[in-house]
Design a protein around this motif. Structure first.
Motif, PDB file in Angstrom:
ATOM      1  N   SER A   1       0.802  -1.214   0.000  1.00 55.66           N
ATOM      2  CA  SER A   1       0.000   0.000   0.000  1.00 55.66           C
ATOM      3  C   SER A   1       0.836   1.266   0.000  1.00 55.66           C
ATOM      4  CB  SER A   1      -0.927   0.006   1.207  1.00 55.66           C
ATOM      5  OG  SER A   1      -0.165  -0.019   2.404  1.00 55.66           O
ATOM      6  N   THR A   2       2.137   1.159   0.266  1.00 54.05           N
ATOM      7  CA  THR A   2       2.984   2.355   0.273  1.00 54.05           C
ATOM      8  C   THR A   2       3.172   2.930  -1.110  1.00 54.05           C
ATOM      9  OG1 THR A   2       4.946   0.964   0.186  1.00 54.05           O
ATOM     10  CG2 THR A   2       4.237   1.729   2.353  1.00 54.05           C
ATOM     11  N   LEU A   3       2.600   2.255  -2.140  1.00 51.16           N
ATOM     12  CA  LEU A   3       2.675   2.832  -3.476  1.00 51.16           C
ATOM     13  C   LEU A   3       2.109   4.236  -3.486  1.00 51.16           C
ATOM     14  CD1 LEU A   3       3.314   2.316  -6.473  1.00 51.16           C
ATOM     15  CD2 LEU A   3       0.994   1.471  -6.736  1.00 51.16           C
ATOM     16  N   GLY A   4       1.230   4.533  -2.557  1.00 49.83           N
ATOM     17  CA  GLY A   4       0.631   5.862  -2.511  1.00 49.83           C
ATOM     18  C   GLY A   4       1.645   6.961  -2.287  1.00 49.83           C
ATOM     19  N   GLY A   5       2.806   6.641  -1.752  1.00 44.92           N
ATOM     20  CA  GLY A   5       3.837   7.636  -1.513  1.00 44.92           C
ATOM     21  C   GLY A   5       4.784   7.821  -2.681  1.00 44.92           C
TER      22      GLY A   5
ATOM     23  N   ARG B   1      -5.200   6.186 -10.942  1.00 40.65           N
ATOM     24  CA  ARG B   1      -4.813   5.232  -9.901  1.00 40.65           C
ATOM     25  C   ARG B   1      -6.002   4.946  -9.000  1.00 40.65           C
ATOM     26  NH1 ARG B   1       0.115   8.013  -7.209  1.00 40.65           N
ATOM     27  NH2 ARG B   1       0.414   5.944  -6.347  1.00 40.65           N
ATOM     28  N   ASP B   2      -6.024   3.726  -8.492  1.00 38.90           N
ATOM     29  CA  ASP B   2      -7.003   3.296  -7.503  1.00 38.90           C
ATOM     30  C   ASP B   2      -6.214   2.957  -6.252  1.00 38.90           C
ATOM     31  OD1 ASP B   2      -8.763   1.857  -5.864  1.00 38.90           O
ATOM     32  OD2 ASP B   2      -9.867   1.043  -7.554  1.00 38.90           O
ATOM     33  N   ARG B   3      -6.205   3.873  -5.306  1.00 39.48           N
ATOM     34  CA  ARG B   3      -5.370   3.673  -4.116  1.00 39.48           C
ATOM     35  C   ARG B   3      -5.826   2.463  -3.314  1.00 39.48           C
ATOM     36  NH1 ARG B   3      -1.959   7.890  -3.060  1.00 39.48           N
ATOM     37  NH2 ARG B   3      -2.350   9.825  -4.210  1.00 39.48           N
TER      38      ARG B   3
END
Length: 124
Positions: A27-31, A71-73
């Motif tokens: 989930s850290t892809l959001g950063g 993107r779909d977070r």
């Protein structure tokens, strides 16, 4: 360590559409900023589009108006919607994650994580 996996490539005719997906392992892809690059046989890897951690998007001139990155977070996924494809879009498409500064978003060296690529072939 971020792992990326692309899917959605295939063989289509000119004028058709495809949607590529890039799924991240965490989930850290959001950063991170996530970009799509492509590489055709005998050519250098080329920037296609990016969506930054802030959500802002940038495109190469060759795809602007035809491709859309999103993107779909919740699903740790970045999409590349490709419309009005033409034979010049034929390439292996890679997604990449990194934290480049704005002036360097088109430089593949600024991205530390890469997927394995997915082939897109557009026939005339």
């Amino acid at each position: 360590q971020v792992q990326l996996a692309e899917s959605g490539g295939g063989w289509v005719q000119a004028g058709d559409s495809l949607r590529l997906s890039c799924v991240a392992s965490e989930s850290t892809l959001g950063g991170y900023g996530v970009a799509w690059f492509r590489q055709a046989p005998g050519k250098e890897r080329e920037f296609v589009a990016t969506i930054r951690a802030t959500g802002t998007t940038h495109y190469s001139d060759s795809v602007k108006g035809r491709f859309t990155i999103s993107r779909d977070r919740a699903k740790n996924t970045v999409f590349l919607q490709m419309d009005t494809l033409n034979p010049e879009d034929t390439a292996i498409y890679y997604c990449a994650a990194g934290r480049p500064i704005l002036s360097a978003i088109r430089n593949p060296l600024m991205y530390g994580y890469w997927g394995q690529g997915t082939q897109v072939t557009v026939s005339s």
